[in-house]
Design a protein around this motif. Structure first.
Motif, PDB file in Angstrom:
ATOM      1  N   ARG A  15       0.830  -1.195   0.000  1.00 43.80           N
ATOM      2  CA  ARG A  15       0.000   0.000   0.000  1.00 43.80           C
ATOM      3  C   ARG A  15       0.871   1.255   0.000  1.00 43.80           C
ATOM      4  O   ARG A  15       1.840   1.344   0.758  1.00 43.80           O
ATOM      5  N   ILE A  16       0.557   2.226  -0.861  1.00 44.28           N
ATOM      6  CA  ILE A  16       1.194   3.538  -0.772  1.00 44.28           C
ATOM      7  C   ILE A  16       0.706   4.199   0.513  1.00 44.28           C
ATOM      8  O   ILE A  16      -0.498   4.223   0.788  1.00 44.28           O
ATOM      9  N   ILE A  17       1.636   4.703   1.319  1.00 45.88           N
ATOM     10  CA  ILE A  17       1.256   5.125   2.668  1.00 45.88           C
ATOM     11  C   ILE A  17       1.086   6.632   2.832  1.00 45.88           C
ATOM     12  O   ILE A  17       0.656   7.088   3.886  1.00 45.88           O
ATOM     13  N   GLY A  18       1.408   7.428   1.812  1.00 43.99           N
ATOM     14  CA  GLY A  18       1.249   8.870   1.962  1.00 43.99           C
ATOM     15  C   GLY A  18       1.123   9.573   0.625  1.00 43.99           C
ATOM     16  O   GLY A  18       1.394   8.999  -0.434  1.00 43.99           O
ATOM     17  N   GLY A  19       0.706  10.823   0.668  1.00 40.34           N
ATOM     18  CA  GLY A  19       0.667  11.640  -0.534  1.00 40.34           C
ATOM     19  C   GLY A  19      -0.602  11.500  -1.350  1.00 40.34           C
ATOM     20  O   GLY A  19      -1.638  11.019  -0.887  1.00 40.34           O
ATOM     21  N   ARG A  20      -0.490  11.883  -2.604  1.00 40.07           N
ATOM     22  CA  ARG A  20      -1.631  11.957  -3.526  1.00 40.07           C
ATOM     23  C   ARG A  20      -2.350  10.625  -3.689  1.00 40.07           C
ATOM     24  O   ARG A  20      -3.577  10.585  -3.815  1.00 40.07           O
ATOM     25  N   TRP A  21      -1.593   9.533  -3.722  1.00 39.47           N
ATOM     26  CA  TRP A  21      -2.183   8.211  -3.953  1.00 39.47           C
ATOM     27  C   TRP A  21      -2.212   7.370  -2.683  1.00 39.47           C
ATOM     28  O   TRP A  21      -2.177   6.150  -2.734  1.00 39.47           O
ATOM     29  N   LYS A  22      -2.287   8.011  -1.538  1.00 39.96           N
ATOM     30  CA  LYS A  22      -2.318   7.315  -0.255  1.00 39.96           C
ATOM     31  C   LYS A  22      -3.393   6.231  -0.258  1.00 39.96           C
ATOM     32  O   LYS A  22      -4.502   6.444  -0.744  1.00 39.96           O
ATOM     33  N   ARG A  23      -3.023   5.059   0.262  1.00 41.66           N
ATOM     34  CA  ARG A  23      -3.873   3.869   0.387  1.00 41.66           C
ATOM     35  C   ARG A  23      -4.066   3.115  -0.920  1.00 41.66           C
ATOM     36  O   ARG A  23      -4.769   2.105  -0.953  1.00 41.66           O
ATOM     37  N   THR A  24      -3.466   3.571  -2.018  1.00 41.40           N
ATOM     38  CA  THR A  24      -3.515   2.814  -3.269  1.00 41.40           C
ATOM     39  C   THR A  24      -2.732   1.517  -3.111  1.00 41.40           C
ATOM     40  O   THR A  24      -1.610   1.511  -2.599  1.00 41.40           O
ATOM     41  N   LEU A  25      -3.318   0.411  -3.557  1.00 45.65           N
ATOM     42  CA  LEU A  25      -2.665  -0.890  -3.460  1.00 45.65           C
ATOM     43  C   LEU A  25      -1.848  -1.164  -4.717  1.00 45.65           C
ATOM     44  O   LEU A  25      -2.313  -0.934  -5.839  1.00 45.65           O
ATOM     45  N   LEU A  26      -0.624  -1.664  -4.517  1.00 49.90           N
ATOM     46  CA  LEU A  26       0.260  -2.033  -5.619  1.00 49.90           C
ATOM     47  C   LEU A  26       0.438  -3.547  -5.606  1.00 49.90           C
ATOM     48  O   LEU A  26       0.920  -4.106  -4.624  1.00 49.90           O
ATOM     49  N   PRO A  27       0.055  -4.240  -6.672  1.00 48.53           N
ATOM     50  CA  PRO A  27       0.260  -5.690  -6.722  1.00 48.53           C
ATOM     51  C   PRO A  27       1.748  -6.037  -6.699  1.00 48.53           C
ATOM     52  O   PRO A  27       2.576  -5.269  -7.187  1.00 48.53           O
ATOM     53  N   VAL A  28       2.073  -7.183  -6.136  1.00 50.45           N
ATOM     54  CA  VAL A  28       3.450  -7.660  -6.084  1.00 50.45           C
ATOM     55  C   VAL A  28       3.558  -8.920  -6.922  1.00 50.45           C
ATOM     56  O   VAL A  28       2.880  -9.914  -6.654  1.00 50.45           O
ATOM     57  N   VAL A  29       4.396  -8.876  -7.943  1.00 51.78           N
ATOM     58  CA  VAL A  29       4.619 -10.035  -8.810  1.00 51.78           C
ATOM     59  C   VAL A  29       5.519 -11.032  -8.077  1.00 51.78           C
ATOM     60  O   VAL A  29       6.492 -10.647  -7.441  1.00 51.78           O
ATOM     61  N   SER A  30       5.184 -12.314  -8.158  1.00 53.79           N
ATOM     62  CA  SER A  30       6.035 -13.335  -7.562  1.00 53.79           C
ATOM     63  C   SER A  30       7.284 -13.509  -8.420  1.00 53.79           C
ATOM     64  O   SER A  30       7.204 -13.566  -9.640  1.00 53.79           O
ATOM     65  N   GLY A  31       8.427 -13.571  -7.766  1.00 57.07           N
ATOM     66  CA  GLY A  31       9.676 -13.756  -8.496  1.00 57.07           C
ATOM     67  C   GLY A  31      10.832 -13.896  -7.532  1.00 57.07           C
ATOM     68  O   GLY A  31      10.789 -13.380  -6.416  1.00 57.07           O
ATOM     69  N   GLU A  32      11.856 -14.601  -7.961  1.00 56.82           N
ATOM     70  CA  GLU A  32      13.003 -14.831  -7.102  1.00 56.82           C
ATOM     71  C   GLU A  32      13.650 -13.500  -6.711  1.00 56.82           C
ATOM     72  O   GLU A  32      13.932 -12.655  -7.546  1.00 56.82           O
ATOM     73  N   GLY A  33      13.889 -13.337  -5.421  1.00 53.71           N
ATOM     74  CA  GLY A  33      14.572 -12.150  -4.935  1.00 53.71           C
ATOM     75  C   GLY A  33      13.687 -10.948  -4.695  1.00 53.71           C
ATOM     76  O   GLY A  33      14.166  -9.899  -4.328  1.00 53.71           O
ATOM     77  N   LEU A  34      12.370 -11.098  -4.909  1.00 51.63           N
ATOM     78  CA  LEU A  34      11.479  -9.956  -4.753  1.00 51.63           C
ATOM     79  C   LEU A  34      10.834  -9.956  -3.362  1.00 51.63           C
ATOM     80  O   LEU A  34      10.202 -10.926  -2.966  1.00 51.63           O
ATOM     81  N   ARG A  35      11.025  -8.861  -2.646  1.00 47.02           N
ATOM     82  CA  ARG A  35      10.364  -8.663  -1.354  1.00 47.02           C
ATOM     83  C   ARG A  35      10.219  -7.169  -1.131  1.00 47.02           C
ATOM     84  O   ARG A  35      11.204  -6.451  -1.019  1.00 47.02           O
ATOM     85  N   PRO A  36       8.980  -6.663  -1.088  1.00 51.35           N
ATOM     86  CA  PRO A  36       8.804  -5.216  -0.970  1.00 51.35           C
ATOM     87  C   PRO A  36       9.344  -4.678   0.357  1.00 51.35           C
ATOM     88  O   PRO A  36       9.337  -5.357   1.374  1.00 51.35           O
ATOM     89  N   THR A  37       9.794  -3.436   0.318  1.00 51.37           N
ATOM     90  CA  THR A  37      10.187  -2.749   1.545  1.00 51.37           C
ATOM     91  C   THR A  37       8.978  -2.665   2.472  1.00 51.37           C
ATOM     92  O   THR A  37       7.922  -2.190   2.062  1.00 51.37           O
ATOM     93  N   PRO A  38       9.106  -3.141   3.719  1.00 51.32           N
ATOM     94  CA  PRO A  38       7.956  -3.140   4.637  1.00 51.32           C
ATOM     95  C   PRO A  38       7.397  -1.733   4.864  1.00 51.32           C
ATOM     96  O   PRO A  38       8.120  -0.739   4.810  1.00 51.32           O
ATOM     97  N   ASP A  39       6.097  -1.669   5.156  1.00 53.92           N
ATOM     98  CA  ASP A  39       5.429  -0.377   5.371  1.00 53.92           C
ATOM     99  C   ASP A  39       6.122   0.448   6.444  1.00 53.92           C
ATOM    100  O   ASP A  39       6.325   1.653   6.275  1.00 53.92           O
TER     101      ASP A  39
END
Length: 200
Positions: A15-39
């Motif tokens: 989830r985008i946590i601030g600004g113009r698009w706050k609370r917008t959800l971003l899908p995460v593609v499965s793939g080796e080495g991928l892990r989003p930066t925690p909120d």
């Protein structure tokens, strides 16, 4: 975006946590080495940077889900360049850009090591470096990333360990802020020359 050996599977969306698009959800593609930066890490980072990034030029060299880059754009960054190697992630980033009408976001498909050397010196005010863990990426890309920094610019680095003192010395950087969340060490780096000027 990075991976931690033995870590939990990445979330399906962030989830985008601030600004113009706050609370917008971003899908995460499965793939080796991928892990989003925690909120909570992103929240701390943007507290460090300031909530309003208006006018700043940003580079996310290992974009993955785009969480860092789109967060910066949401908070007013004038331009954001996302670099990503995985084709599925690039397609997802392009879909998000279209959905948000994020015209200030450019997406480059390719290897970070090659592309970082082709970007113009002094082109960015904020550079995000969140490479896959355990692959010794920082020594390969940090020197070129420093070249890309505008005067007074900052580098954000996420890694599985604190940035090594000899690497900081070799690149003329110092740690302005740092913290740890679980297995993630994260840092805000700036040029030693800027720090010296600030102390004069």
């Amino acid at each position: 975006m990075n991976s931690v050996r033995g870590a939990k599977s990445p979330p399906q969306q962030v989830r985008i946590i601030g600004g113009r698009w706050k609370r917008t959800l971003l899908p995460v593609v499965s793939g080796e080495g991928l892990r989003p930066t925690p909120d909570r890490v992103r929240e701390t980072l943007f507290n460090w940077l300031g909530q309003d990034l208006s006018g700043l030029r940003c580079l996310d060299l290992f974009a993955g889900s785009g969480a860092l880059g789109f967060e910066a754009a949401s908070r007013g960054a004038a331009s954001v360049v996302l670099v990503e190697k995985l084709a599925a992630s690039v397609r997802q980033l392009e879909a998000i850009r279209q959905k948000l009408a994020a015209t200030q976001v450019d997406i480059l498909h390719g290897d970070a090591r090659r592309l970082v050397g082709k970007l113009g010196a002094g082109s960015f005010d904020v550079i995000f470096l969140d490479p896959p863990f355990g692959q010794d990426w920082l020594p390969q890309v940090l020197p070129d990333a420093v070249r890309l920094l505008a005067p007074g610019g900052v580098l954000y680095v996420e890694a599985e360990a604190p940035v090594a003192a000899d690497l900081l010395e070799a690149t003329g950087l110092r740690i302005a802020r740092q913290a740890k969340a679980g297995a993630v060490h994260y840092h805000l780096l700036q040029s030693e020359s800027i720090a010296s000027d600030d102390n004069d």
